[in-house]
Design an enzyme around this catalytic site. Sequence first.
Site, PDB file in Angstrom:
ATOM      1  N   ASP A  69      79.262  34.423  62.789  1.00  0.00           N
ATOM      2  CA  ASP A  69      77.838  33.702  62.797  1.00  0.00           C
ATOM      3  C   ASP A  69      77.670  32.504  61.975  1.00  0.00           C
ATOM      4  OD1 ASP A  69      77.412  35.331  60.901  1.00  0.00           O
ATOM      5  OD2 ASP A  69      75.671  36.459  62.062  1.00  0.00           O
ATOM      6  N   ASP A 480      71.923  40.483  53.195  1.00  0.00           N
ATOM      7  CA  ASP A 480      72.501  41.600  53.913  1.00  0.00           C
ATOM      8  C   ASP A 480      72.790  42.872  53.274  1.00  0.00           C
ATOM      9  OD1 ASP A 480      71.726  39.942  55.725  1.00  0.00           O
ATOM     10  OD2 ASP A 480      73.707  39.475  56.792  1.00  0.00           O
TER      11      ASP A 480
END
Length: 887
Positions: A69, A480
């Site tokens: 992404d 993350d």
Amino acid sequence: MRRTRILTAVLALAAGLLAGTPPALAAAPRVALAADTYTWHNARIDGGGFVPGIVFNRTEKNLAYARTDIGGAYRWSESTKTWTPLLDSVGWDEWGHTGVVSLASDPVAPDKVYAAVGTYTNSWDPTNGAVLRSADRGASWQKADLPFKLGGNMPGRGMGERLAIDPNKDSVLYLGAPSGKGLWRSTDSGVTWSQVTNFPDVGNYVQDSTDTTGYASDNQGIVWVTFDESTGTAGTATKTVYVGVADKDNAVYRSTDAGATWTRLAGQPTGYLAHKGVLDAKNGYLYLAYSDKGGPYDGGKGQLWRYATATGAWTNISPVAEADTYYGFSGLTVDRQHPGTVMATAYSSWWPDTQLFRSTDSGATWTKAWDYTSYPNRSNRYTIDVSSSPWLTFGANPSPPEQTPKLGWMTESLEIDPFNSDRMMYGTGATLYGTEDLTKWDSGGQFTVKPMVQGLEETSVDDLAAPPSGGAQLFSALGDIGGFRHTDLTKVPSMMYTSPTFTTTTSLDFAESNPNTVVRVGNLDSGPHIAFSTDNGANWFAGTDPSGVSGGGTVAAGSDGSRFVWSPAGAGVQSTTGFGSSWSASSGIPAGAVVESDRVDPKTFYGFKSGHFYVSSDGGATFTASAATGLPSGDSVRFKALPGTKGDVWLAGGATDGAYGLWHSTNGGTTFTKLSNVDQADTIGFGKAAPGASYQTLYTSAEISGVRGIFRSTDQGSTWTRINDDAHQWGWTGAAITGDPRVYGRVYVSTNGRGVIYGDTSDTGGGGGGGGGGGTDPTPTGACTVAYTVTNQWTGGFQANVQLTNTGATSWSSWSLGWSFPNGQTVGQLWNADWTQSGAAVTAKNVSWNGTVAAGSSVSFGFTGTWTGSNTTPTAFKLGDQTCTAA
């Protein structure tokens, strides 16, 4: 574990890598390259982000690609079982092109591959999207700019593939656009694109219409295109084309006349979005995976359907009743060796785990990757081995039915190898998993799941620190997955930081004179936002938050580790002695300031906010605003104090509409001097001094003399050398940079999606700039060595890197290297040198910016070429009239 990665700079505005030369965009300008060639690698983490798409070529075995992404695209290397990055050439000004919304591999001409790129459809991304096309499997690219943006990191990015090639006439491609821009088509192999104006539906689904940023409120648009290859013949356009639309009432359209007209597919289900549409042309079935949301995080209900292309009959083949779903379906794939075998995923099943579904009778019956025996106990059809990436357990010790490591989450992509029924790969929010014994599922055995992710590095880096001593070579602060302590850059660390485990680490620091003391801060849904270590980051313990803290912010350790200053989100700047059991509000400095410590005086700390520099001499209890003027007025600023010298501070940052550059203070921030030879700078870091130099080496991500790059100075900023090149740019590198205090020339570079990049120099002699060698002979003389390496090879084509080393005693001011190909190979494209070829003889000459090669230094260039029969490596090289040694 709902993980979202948004570019750091975007938020501010809105409020194994292989050594050598990887692919370059054909349109990229040539700019100054250091003569002391750098080799670039990843500090290995393996994965670390979302893999929303996996694409196997349908006509060539072992040719596969993965899209991420925000971290670019990758090609699978079967011989090494690793991934090769393909978009490292994306530069600073087009950083959004590191987000890949779709990939397509040409089934007619497998050397061709296409990537639809662009990260955000709102204002966060400064450029429109583009379709990149390659005729050499991603080794080099050409670009077709689009008149709209694409969203590789937008909601709905796991649907697809939005980009598709006509399997009968590969000059025809379709692209589904977001934001109401409709369906687009190219009839010249991706060179030009035009809207299919008669396509009746641009989509209408948005995740959240109230989102004023435009992120969640964007129309997710056209989400997949699928050809029925049985309705065409080689060289003529395929007649039947299916298109998926983000419209719950009208999710699937079809053309039966090669796109001349389009109709809504009659009888289709409503109330859902079709995430995937996969065709089994042999049996005449179009399979569809539906969800009530666009994903990749959300999804509450879902169904699987089968459409008979010959009769128009619809069959609900859902493996579980809709009432029992709490997830949407995605990850749809068909076994091309046995087309009746179908698989799908429960992509948004976060707890207790994702689920994989498998049918061997075209969806009539299904089995699951795991089932409950007696709740909460589970029986798994698989075993999972994460020994190559042990951090995938996340250090968890969950209670049943949850297990660690998990099969995954955000499992939007799952593909069975079209040539090998035993191999399957699927992407998760943290890695790419796979198996090579999948059919054990059907025979009652257990198939083995392992990470198949080496070389694919997809972390977003917020901060970096390299201590001068101790077992740690590097500390990283990551989005993350928190971050890692690397003791060996070539090995995957066993675990991310734990106790506590932050979802994102925003800042970290060590005590300069006591590097065993380390502090980090970060984001966590609940729990403390600060942690300390007293053993060089090997083990951690949580501190106590002051009242009001909502996020990590920035943190600084006093030079001796006796005190800390913290500027958290949600609260003002705080100071403490000891390890954060109690905090005192600092006075004289605004909330949200960036804080750093002096690296010599343990009581001196610094801060910056909105154009003002602040100094504390009492351990952070009180700050005083400096009288320094002319600093950037915004808050996109990073600064550091030099180890070993009190009050020596470097500050980088700014914006194009105001002050922007690099500043230096030698009096603790009382005054700053702007460096006139730096146009723009976004980071600053220090590393070991060059041989013979007393001042530490400076590193920055900057624009100097009109060129964006990673620069090094060994003379306090008087001169600069660009140490990366156009093939190694990695998009946005503005979050952090640091040199290594123990290894001269080594630099660690942050990226937003390509992980931690580190570079090593072949220059052992120092020297500040990349200036020419006045008075040198125009024709190189003396000894030389050539290392010719084939870095990638495929049927009829290859990529190679050539490193030319000056092993003589004098510098060169120009060079010309010649060789002959043993098998008549032909150069197709060559970068970092000018070249000619006559028959088998090739000559590569320096370009204007890399002719100077100091004694003991090297220069490199790379190329792609074609071969037939054999691809034997040349063994004889000449530099002018001088024969070089083949390394």
